[in-house]
Write a protein that holds these residues in place. Structure first.
Motif, PDB file in Angstrom:
ATOM      1  N   LEU A  62       0.793  -1.124   0.008  1.00 53.28           N
ATOM      2  CA  LEU A  62      -0.123   0.110   0.075  1.00 53.28           C
ATOM      3  C   LEU A  62       0.798   1.147  -0.004  1.00 53.28           C
ATOM      4  N   CYS A  63       0.505   2.356  -0.539  1.00 53.53           N
ATOM      5  CA  CYS A  63       1.207   3.584  -0.557  1.00 53.53           C
ATOM      6  C   CYS A  63       0.530   4.351   0.385  1.00 53.53           C
ATOM      7  N   VAL A  64       0.847   5.726   0.757  1.00 52.68           N
ATOM      8  CA  VAL A  64       0.430   6.465   1.696  1.00 52.68           C
ATOM      9  C   VAL A  64      -0.999   6.911   1.440  1.00 52.68           C
ATOM     10  N   LYS A  65      -1.353   6.963   0.336  1.00 55.40           N
ATOM     11  CA  LYS A  65      -2.741   7.144  -0.039  1.00 55.40           C
ATOM     12  C   LYS A  65      -3.840   6.036   0.436  1.00 55.40           C
ATOM     13  N   GLY A  66      -3.288   4.901   0.030  1.00 62.64           N
ATOM     14  CA  GLY A  66      -4.174   3.701   0.439  1.00 62.64           C
ATOM     15  C   GLY A  66      -4.099   3.505   1.930  1.00 62.64           C
ATOM     16  N   HIS A  67      -3.154   3.977   2.673  1.00 66.98           N
ATOM     17  CA  HIS A  67      -3.247   3.693   4.022  1.00 66.98           C
ATOM     18  C   HIS A  67      -4.231   4.677   4.878  1.00 66.98           C
ATOM     19  N   SER A  68      -4.247   5.793   4.200  1.00 68.82           N
ATOM     20  CA  SER A  68      -4.887   7.053   4.679  1.00 68.82           C
ATOM     21  C   SER A  68      -6.519   7.229   4.138  1.00 68.82           C
ATOM     22  N   ALA A  69      -6.822   6.197   3.051  1.00 65.16           N
ATOM     23  CA  ALA A  69      -8.190   6.455   2.367  1.00 65.16           C
ATOM     24  C   ALA A  69      -9.209   6.423   3.216  1.00 65.16           C
ATOM     25  N   CYS A 195       2.885   8.414  -8.741  1.00 67.88           N
ATOM     26  CA  CYS A 195       1.689   8.261  -8.857  1.00 67.88           C
ATOM     27  C   CYS A 195       1.112   6.957  -8.780  1.00 67.88           C
ATOM     28  N   GLN A 196       2.027   5.899  -9.142  1.00 66.07           N
ATOM     29  CA  GLN A 196       1.846   4.471  -8.699  1.00 66.07           C
ATOM     30  C   GLN A 196       2.793   3.761  -7.834  1.00 66.07           C
ATOM     31  N   PRO A 197       2.994   4.060  -6.734  1.00 66.38           N
ATOM     32  CA  PRO A 197       4.284   3.472  -6.276  1.00 66.38           C
ATOM     33  C   PRO A 197       4.212   2.076  -5.813  1.00 66.38           C
ATOM     34  N   THR A 198       3.119   1.400  -5.989  1.00 65.07           N
ATOM     35  CA  THR A 198       3.125   0.077  -5.477  1.00 65.07           C
ATOM     36  C   THR A 198       3.361  -0.771  -6.827  1.00 65.07           C
ATOM     37  N   HIS A 607      -1.998  12.995  -3.032  1.00 70.52           N
ATOM     38  CA  HIS A 607      -3.201  13.704  -3.511  1.00 70.52           C
ATOM     39  C   HIS A 607      -3.514  12.939  -4.786  1.00 70.52           C
ATOM     40  N   TYR A 608      -4.985  12.801  -4.961  1.00 71.13           N
ATOM     41  CA  TYR A 608      -5.748  12.321  -6.135  1.00 71.13           C
ATOM     42  C   TYR A 608      -6.580  13.154  -6.647  1.00 71.13           C
ATOM     43  N   LEU A 609      -6.369  13.204  -8.137  1.00 69.96           N
ATOM     44  CA  LEU A 609      -7.418  13.775  -8.929  1.00 69.96           C
ATOM     45  C   LEU A 609      -7.571  15.344  -8.410  1.00 69.96           C
ATOM     46  N   THR A 610      -8.917  15.823  -8.061  1.00 68.33           N
ATOM     47  CA  THR A 610      -9.110  17.248  -7.356  1.00 68.33           C
ATOM     48  C   THR A 610      -9.212  17.531  -6.252  1.00 68.33           C
ATOM     49  N   GLY A 611      -8.795  16.288  -5.408  1.00 73.18           N
ATOM     50  CA  GLY A 611      -8.628  16.616  -3.962  1.00 73.18           C
ATOM     51  C   GLY A 611      -9.839  16.523  -3.202  1.00 73.18           C
ATOM     52  N   VAL A 612     -10.934  16.098  -3.917  1.00 68.16           N
ATOM     53  CA  VAL A 612     -11.976  16.329  -3.022  1.00 68.16           C
ATOM     54  C   VAL A 612     -11.949  15.190  -1.899  1.00 68.16           C
ATOM     55  N   GLN A 613     -11.451  13.877  -2.000  1.00 68.39           N
ATOM     56  CA  GLN A 613     -11.188  12.841  -0.984  1.00 68.39           C
ATOM     57  C   GLN A 613      -9.964  13.047  -0.510  1.00 68.39           C
ATOM     58  N   THR A 614      -8.791  13.037  -1.154  1.00 66.37           N
ATOM     59  CA  THR A 614      -7.701  13.000  -0.400  1.00 66.37           C
ATOM     60  C   THR A 614      -7.345  14.467   0.497  1.00 66.37           C
ATOM     61  N   GLY A 615      -8.179  15.629   0.111  1.00 67.18           N
ATOM     62  CA  GLY A 615      -8.065  16.684   0.961  1.00 67.18           C
ATOM     63  C   GLY A 615      -8.848  16.601   2.218  1.00 67.18           C
ATOM     64  N   LYS A 616      -9.633  15.327   2.325  1.00 65.95           N
ATOM     65  CA  LYS A 616     -10.132  15.307   3.850  1.00 65.95           C
ATOM     66  C   LYS A 616      -9.372  14.522   4.641  1.00 65.95           C
ATOM     67  N   SER A 617      -8.005  14.045   4.259  1.00 66.50           N
ATOM     68  CA  SER A 617      -7.411  13.372   5.019  1.00 66.50           C
ATOM     69  C   SER A 617      -6.150  14.197   5.770  1.00 66.50           C
ATOM     70  N   ALA A 618      -6.227  14.147   7.125  1.00 67.05           N
ATOM     71  CA  ALA A 618      -5.303  14.945   7.753  1.00 67.05           C
ATOM     72  C   ALA A 618      -3.765  14.545   7.486  1.00 67.05           C
ATOM     73  N   LYS A 619      -3.445  13.520   7.341  1.00 62.18           N
ATOM     74  CA  LYS A 619      -2.035  12.712   7.088  1.00 62.18           C
ATOM     75  C   LYS A 619      -1.780  13.144   5.593  1.00 62.18           C
ATOM     76  N   LEU A 620      -2.739  13.298   4.742  1.00 64.86           N
ATOM     77  CA  LEU A 620      -2.275  13.636   3.266  1.00 64.86           C
ATOM     78  C   LEU A 620      -2.042  15.037   3.326  1.00 64.86           C
TER      79      LEU A 620
END
Length: 717
Positions: A62-69, A195-198, A607-620
């Motif tokens: 998993l990458c950092v986005k996957g851990h924080s999703a 972008c696709q670290p795994t 971050h992912y696309l326009t950040g609507v989801q990743t922007g809600k993650s404090a870690k990201l």
């Protein structure tokens, strides 16, 4: 003994009262890493953790986005009831009221302006079932020709290039496990390390096995640092560079003549075309040393096995179709296709970028990757859907062109599912005007995104760990996502929402599904006999085999992991080498005194696309809470820009204000801005609305801009 007793100085762990484990797949990139989200209810509150689950593609990585999703799933801003705009503000309503409004407004628009006054706009992260149903909803539920999706901005040039060359578009022609067997690998316009670290371990293994890795990119990315040879070309000059590589191979007589004679057509025309150019001239256009070009071409041609991978840097250009076809030409003339360790791959960006473009979200497409203009395909789908063929709408327009039609009033209503076009489209001011001009906008999402702010209704959707379904990863493996976490509040699955709306519009008998599996069973028959044939794939097989590759024409057959080992999909059985016609070269934006810098765009790891989801993650967000522009130090000094200060970037389309970062990893004539932010930091404000004439891909990766220090360094961005 003191009052603290024996626990003095120790951390007392809270008692776990209840534990729930949710199996899922990451909602972000197309690797679709499998994972388990553990939810613990303790004496001190709820705790979450994410662990990777073994699977054939990423083996538990998993990458950092996957851990924080999981963080966006539980975020307080998530909407859990239908929201209606009243006097400019949203208020919660019940589903019955929302459906009443949709029924009335939809019928009003159809009666006054016709069925094509309605439109549907989808997303590349929807499941296969929901992508399929969105196409059916548009064409059967609304009977409109206007449907497209944000994948148009992601994969359309690679998709059209592969279809024209091979006869079918699947992201990878080989399974991902063959990468370590390639002796030479070209990575063009892709920064997989971020972008696709795994996927990186496959390339690292190839390197350990002696592979020579060539990276083509205007920036010295983390991926480029892995390369044996980095061709740091001028942005937008992929056509020049690939033509030079082809010219070297033909000049040195290194082409695989047997493969070209037996398995391709058009090779002689291609050779005649490239011979009219000089490598020196092309090297100067691309601004890459001629010696590096000759080395890259020679090593790739002489390698026993070779692979080429392209991504957005090549594809998001107004000549993206041509550029990708030229890269595929390289694979063809060297015979690096259809055998172990040799092939072509498009590094898909969105979670279901592959499956999302196979089953009917595109304006010109029917399920199974069939053309909507093919009479036989239309007859097939009419039979599956139990409608008259003449009632099946024809071809619509691309996503950006749809937005233009909202602005001019031709499209008056839109159903938008899982996308944020005001941030992701080029020429964002046009999109804003179009959304404002709509009579009726319904958005289905988890949050009130920048686009949803313009909606009349926002309908609450389920998140990835709540929504069961299948997705197709970048290598063409169809996987199953369990999605067993209960939906919060009144949130519903996208397929449920579409079915409810269709029922209100009198189309219930065509949308009477009880589960995602019901939809997939219909999708199987819809795709049967098409280029993307899923008929032999079932939920049971996917679970038992941990994913099944398409095409899979029957339940008795194993899915085809490697394509084209015997034949290509064209009637001739041959691949088609591509030769541009005279005068077909597309002229791009050029630098000028007023706009002296090339702008290119891309992603950052957190971050992912326009950040609507990743922007809600404090870690990201802690990694990147605002956008930035990457500038070479010498360029910054030339324009009087101090490190970390705000700068203004301008193009004829608009302007943005972002903070600058100095970096020697970028060309001096080029600046880089990530595209994950909206508002004053939305880099797509600067991108023109010109489209690739074949696939309608906008030119996100190249714009001529000006740069200057921001007038007020303390202004809010």
């Amino acid at each position: 003994m003191n009052d603290f007793g024996s626990n003095y100085g120790r951390t007392i762990e809270p008692t776990v009262l209840e534990e729930n484990r949710h199996q899922a797949q990451c909602p972000f990139c197309s690797m679709q890493c499998k994972k388990e989200v553990v939810e613990q209810i303790t004496t001190k509150g709820i705790k979450y953790k994410t662990v990777g689950v073994d699977n054939p593609t990423t083996h538990g990585r998993l990458c950092v986005k996957g851990h924080s999703a999981y963080q966006h799933v539980i975020h307080e801003d998530r909407i859990t009831a239908p929201m209606k705009k009243v006097n400019g503000r949203f208020k919660s309503i019940e589903w019955d009221e929302a459906l009443d409004i949709i029924e009335q407004r939809t019928k009003d628009i159809q009666q006054t302006s016709g069925k094509n006054a309605l439109s549907v706009y989808g997303g590349g992260s929807l499941t296969n079932e929901e992508s399929y149903l969105l196409g059916k909803f548009a064409r059967v539920g609304l009977q409109t020709k206007y449907i497209d999706y944000n994948g148009r901005f992601c994969m359309s040039s690679a998709a059209s290039a592969a279809t024209k060359t091979f006869g079918v578009d699947r992201g990878f022609t080989n399974g991902i496990e063959e990468i370590p067997n390639a002796k030479c690998i070209i990575l063009a316009g892709t920064n997989i390390a971020e972008c696709q670290p795994t996927i990186m371990p496959y390339f690292e293994q190839a390197k350990q096995n002696g592979a020579f890795i060539i990276v083509i990119d205007p920036r010295v990315t983390e991926t480029a640092k892995m390369a044996d040879l980095h061709l740091q070309l001028k942005p937008g000059e992929d056509w020049s560079l690939t033509t030079a590589l082809l010219k070297v191979i033909f000049d040195k007589n290194l082409q695989n003549k047997e493969f070209l004679q037996n398995r391709t057509e058009g090779a002689e025309e291609l050779e005649a075309y490239v011979r009219q150019y000089s490598v020196d001239e092309l090297a100067k256009r691309a601004d890459v040393p001629q010696g590096d070009i000759e080395q890259a071409a020679t090593i790739f041609a002489e390698a026993g096995t070779g692979m080429i991978f392209t991504a957005r840097g090549v594809e998001q250009q107004i000549d993206g179709h041509q550029a990708v076809r030229h890269f595929i030409n390289l694979a063809l003339i060297c015979g690096h296709i259809g055998k172990p360790g040799s092939g072509y791959g498009a590094i898909t960006g969105q979670a279901n970028g592959q499956g999302g473009r196979e089953h009917g979200q595109k304006s010109d497409q029917l399920p199974g990757y069939r053309s909507i203009e093919d009479p036989k395909a239309r007859e097939h789908m009419a039979a599956v859907w139990n409608i008259n063929e003449e009632d099946l709408p024809g071809k619509g327009v691309s996503a950006y062109e749809m937005m233009q039609k909202t602005k001019n009033g031709e499209i008056k209503g839109m159903f938008l599912v899982g996308s944020n076009p005001i941030a992701s489209n080029p020429n964002a001011s046009i999109v804003k005007q179009g959304l404002e001009a709509l009579d009726f906008l319904v958005v289905v999402d988890l949050f009130i995104s920048e686009t949803a702010e313009y909606a009349d209704l926002v309908l609450p959707s389920t998140a990835y760990i709540e929504d069961e379904g299948t997705l197709t990863n970048m290598e063409g493996r169809v996987t199953w996502r369990q999605g067993d976490r209960p939906a919060p509040g009144q949130a519903k699955h996208d397929w449920e929402i579409l079915s409810l709306i269709a029922a209100r519009l009198g189309k219930e008998k065509w949308f009477s599904y009880r589960s995602a599996k019901d939809i997939f069973e219909e999708l199987r028959f819809a795709s049967k006999g098409g280029p993307a044939d899923y008929y032999g794939i079932t939920y049971e097989r996917i679970k038992q085999e941990n994913g099944v590759f398409w095409p899979c024409p029957s339940p008795e057959e194993k899915g085809r992991q490697r394509l084209f080992d015997e034949s290509f999909v064209h009637d001739s059985g041959r691949a088609r080498c591509f030769t541009p016609e005279h005068g077909e070269e597309i002229i791009k934006e050029r630098l000028s005194e007023a706009r002296p810098l090339y702008l290119t765009t891309g992603r950052v790891m957190s971050h992912y696309l326009t950040g609507v989801q990743t922007g809600k993650s404090a870690k990201l967000n802690a990694r990147y809470f605002e956008s930035f522009v990457e500038i070479h130090p010498e360029t910054a000094e030339k324009y009087g820009i101090k490190e970390n200060d705000l700068v203004t970037l301008e193009s004829p389309q608009g302007s943005i204000v972002v903070r600058n970062q100095w970096s020697e990893n970028i060309r001096k004539d080029t600046i880089f801005v990530p595209f994950h932010w909206a508002g004053k930091q939305n880099v797509n404000r600067l991108i023109a609305g010109r489209l690739d004439p074949v696939c309608q891909m906008p030119g996100f990766k190249l714009a001529a801009v000006s740069m200057k220090p921001a007038e007020a360094q303390k202004q809010k961005i």
